[in-house]
Design a protein around this motif. Sequence first.
Motif, PDB file in Angstrom:
ATOM      1  N   VAL A 123       0.845  -1.203   0.000  1.00 29.46           N
ATOM      2  CA  VAL A 123       0.000   0.000   0.000  1.00 29.46           C
ATOM      3  C   VAL A 123       0.876   1.246   0.000  1.00 29.46           C
ATOM      4  CG1 VAL A 123      -1.620   1.362   1.400  1.00 29.46           C
ATOM      5  CG2 VAL A 123      -2.016  -1.088   1.053  1.00 29.46           C
ATOM      6  N   ASP A 124       1.899   1.257   0.839  1.00 37.37           N
ATOM      7  CA  ASP A 124       2.801   2.406   0.891  1.00 37.37           C
ATOM      8  C   ASP A 124       3.531   2.592  -0.437  1.00 37.37           C
ATOM      9  OD1 ASP A 124       2.084   2.948   3.521  1.00 37.37           O
ATOM     10  OD2 ASP A 124       3.713   1.734   4.359  1.00 37.37           O
ATOM     11  N   ALA A 125       3.954   1.485  -1.047  1.00 36.75           N
ATOM     12  CA  ALA A 125       4.652   1.566  -2.333  1.00 36.75           C
ATOM     13  C   ALA A 125       3.729   2.088  -3.431  1.00 36.75           C
ATOM     14  CB  ALA A 125       5.198   0.186  -2.718  1.00 36.75           C
ATOM     15  N   ILE A 126       2.486   1.653  -3.424  1.00 36.48           N
ATOM     16  CA  ILE A 126       1.515   2.092  -4.427  1.00 36.48           C
ATOM     17  C   ILE A 126       1.236   3.588  -4.289  1.00 36.48           C
ATOM     18  CG2 ILE A 126      -0.931   1.900  -5.048  1.00 36.48           C
ATOM     19  CD1 ILE A 126      -0.613  -1.156  -4.433  1.00 36.48           C
ATOM     20  N   ILE A 127       1.115   4.047  -3.053  1.00 35.20           N
ATOM     21  CA  ILE A 127       0.913   5.482  -2.819  1.00 35.20           C
ATOM     22  C   ILE A 127       2.139   6.268  -3.282  1.00 35.20           C
ATOM     23  CG2 ILE A 127       0.684   7.238  -1.018  1.00 35.20           C
ATOM     24  CD1 ILE A 127      -1.080   5.216   0.515  1.00 35.20           C
ATOM     25  N   GLN A 128       3.316   5.733  -2.964  1.00 36.50           N
ATOM     26  CA  GLN A 128       4.570   6.376  -3.390  1.00 36.50           C
ATOM     27  C   GLN A 128       4.629   6.533  -4.903  1.00 36.50           C
ATOM     28  OE1 GLN A 128       8.254   4.290  -2.193  1.00 36.50           O
ATOM     29  NE2 GLN A 128       8.945   4.584  -4.305  1.00 36.50           N
ATOM     30  N   GLU A 129       4.165   5.503  -5.613  1.00 37.56           N
ATOM     31  CA  GLU A 129       4.215   5.519  -7.079  1.00 37.56           C
ATOM     32  C   GLU A 129       2.996   6.189  -7.715  1.00 37.56           C
ATOM     33  OE1 GLU A 129       6.874   4.498  -8.991  1.00 37.56           O
ATOM     34  OE2 GLU A 129       7.761   4.497  -6.970  1.00 37.56           O
ATOM     35  N   GLN A 130       2.107   6.705  -6.868  1.00 37.19           N
ATOM     36  CA  GLN A 130       0.937   7.460  -7.332  1.00 37.19           C
ATOM     37  C   GLN A 130       0.043   6.674  -8.288  1.00 37.19           C
ATOM     38  OE1 GLN A 130      -0.142  10.847  -6.348  1.00 37.19           O
ATOM     39  NE2 GLN A 130       1.098   9.970  -4.701  1.00 37.19           N
ATOM     40  N   CYS A 131      -0.170   5.382  -7.939  1.00 36.80           N
ATOM     41  CA  CYS A 131      -1.184   4.591  -8.642  1.00 36.80           C
ATOM     42  C   CYS A 131      -2.549   4.991  -8.090  1.00 36.80           C
ATOM     43  CB  CYS A 131      -0.964   3.103  -8.410  1.00 36.80           C
ATOM     44  SG  CYS A 131       0.321   2.391  -9.417  1.00 36.80           S
ATOM     45  N   LYS A 132      -3.443   5.380  -8.954  1.00 38.71           N
ATOM     46  CA  LYS A 132      -4.721   5.926  -8.502  1.00 38.71           C
ATOM     47  C   LYS A 132      -5.881   4.932  -8.565  1.00 38.71           C
ATOM     48  CE  LYS A 132      -3.110  10.001  -7.511  1.00 38.71           C
ATOM     49  NZ  LYS A 132      -3.039  10.430  -6.094  1.00 38.71           N
ATOM     50  N   ILE A 133      -5.599   3.683  -8.984  1.00 40.01           N
ATOM     51  CA  ILE A 133      -6.616   2.633  -8.974  1.00 40.01           C
ATOM     52  C   ILE A 133      -6.001   1.394  -8.321  1.00 40.01           C
ATOM     53  CG2 ILE A 133      -8.215   1.226 -10.329  1.00 40.01           C
ATOM     54  CD1 ILE A 133      -7.881   3.272 -12.622  1.00 40.01           C
ATOM     55  N   VAL A 134      -6.628   0.905  -7.267  1.00 46.48           N
ATOM     56  CA  VAL A 134      -6.153  -0.300  -6.581  1.00 46.48           C
ATOM     57  C   VAL A 134      -7.298  -1.297  -6.479  1.00 46.48           C
ATOM     58  CG1 VAL A 134      -5.353  -1.262  -4.379  1.00 46.48           C
ATOM     59  CG2 VAL A 134      -4.366   0.873  -5.243  1.00 46.48           C
ATOM     60  N   SER A 135      -7.074  -2.505  -6.977  1.00 43.25           N
ATOM     61  CA  SER A 135      -8.032  -3.591  -6.788  1.00 43.25           C
ATOM     62  C   SER A 135      -7.392  -4.623  -5.872  1.00 43.25           C
ATOM     63  CB  SER A 135      -8.445  -4.202  -8.131  1.00 43.25           C
ATOM     64  OG  SER A 135      -7.327  -4.735  -8.823  1.00 43.25           O
ATOM     65  N   PHE A 136      -8.243  -5.372  -5.171  1.00 41.50           N
ATOM     66  CA  PHE A 136      -7.697  -6.331  -4.211  1.00 41.50           C
ATOM     67  C   PHE A 136      -8.636  -7.514  -4.057  1.00 41.50           C
ATOM     68  CE2 PHE A 136     -10.020  -3.007  -2.012  1.00 41.50           C
ATOM     69  CZ  PHE A 136     -10.872  -3.705  -1.154  1.00 41.50           C
ATOM     70  N   THR A 137      -8.098  -8.599  -3.495  1.00 46.93           N
ATOM     71  CA  THR A 137      -8.857  -9.841  -3.359  1.00 46.93           C
ATOM     72  C   THR A 137      -8.416 -10.598  -2.121  1.00 46.93           C
ATOM     73  OG1 THR A 137      -9.589 -11.800  -4.597  1.00 46.93           O
ATOM     74  CG2 THR A 137      -7.247 -11.231  -4.733  1.00 46.93           C
ATOM     75  N   PHE A 138      -9.172 -11.614  -1.734  1.00 46.58           N
ATOM     76  CA  PHE A 138      -8.944 -12.486  -0.575  1.00 46.58           C
ATOM     77  C   PHE A 138      -9.411 -11.874   0.743  1.00 46.58           C
ATOM     78  CE2 PHE A 138      -5.054 -14.771  -2.663  1.00 46.58           C
ATOM     79  CZ  PHE A 138      -5.897 -15.334  -3.594  1.00 46.58           C
TER      80      PHE A 138
END
Length: 355
Positions: A123-138
């Motif tokens: 999550v921290d890495a995704i925020i750092q890289e400014q990804c604005k769409i996150v999908s998740f499972t499990f």
Amino acid sequence: MFWPDTISKKLGIEYPVIQAPMFGVSTTEMVAAATRAGCLGSLALADLSADQTVALIRETRTLTNLPFAANIFVHHIPEITDALKDKYLKTKQFIEQLALEHHIEVKLPDLEEIKVNSYHEQVDAIIQEQCKIVSFTFGNLDDKSIQKLKENGTILIGTCTSLKEAQILEKSGIDIICVQGIEAGGHRGTFDADHILQIGGLSLLSHIYDHVNVPLIYAGGIYNAKTLRAVKDLGAQGFQVGNLLLASQESALLPFEKERLHNVKEEDILLTKSFSGRYARGINNKYIQAVENSEYILPYPYQNKLTNALRKAAKSLQNPEFAGIWIGQSIHQYSELSAEEILKKLIWECEDRLG
């Protein structure tokens, strides 16, 4: 207009068609191909480390400047107890012996060698890289992670396999819900790894549509215009396809695995926990037959980590009897064109024949 536009507007894409993440099958090239078709590509990050997550996001960005989703696993990590240690050793020995009997020499890792990653560093890495769409499972993200991602302007797409799971996601503020039908290939997105709700995808989608108020993506069995239209009529505003892309040019499957797809029959496809410790839909083989109903299945992710080397060895030997080949219930021609062409053809069929 054939296409619902709620999800496409929210995600900044032309068509509300989503390439399924499919960790181990999809590639950064497949993600980019999906974006070129005007669809949402999904970058499968599973439970990788933060460094691996950053590297794959950056690699994808060299291939496309269009929106794509970062997809992560939010599974519970079981505590390592003496009982788990004992079962791990017995399972390791059993699978190594099974492989040897089938002429596969492989050294599986000891429990101490396994590195299990929490999704929080992703999550921290995704925020750092400014990804604005996150999908998740499990499962569902914890409240703190949801807050951090929302504060970063991130759109969240959660996966459900039941009405109860959909309501949990909606209550926690998830923006879009992906309803995974039981027909879908690969791992079930269920919150409880040991429980599979025995309800068909179309019935599930219709039921969830009547009880939640967030936009729904549907995944499971979509492989042509007719199947897509069916789930649209039941309330889906987004359409996730994975099985359709298994044999595409950008797929990570090897030629012998693609050949197995072309020869698959209905009775070959089943749900199994034998490779990973979580239910996944794939092609039956000798490994599954030996392990599925045995005592040698560890909880996820330990079974998955344990059998990884075996699956790699089977791939190197081109042995489909010990490789996990995930596949959905909708058997079709498994086109080997590029993912971009396959998706564009699906879109054209929907607009030309059904629009």
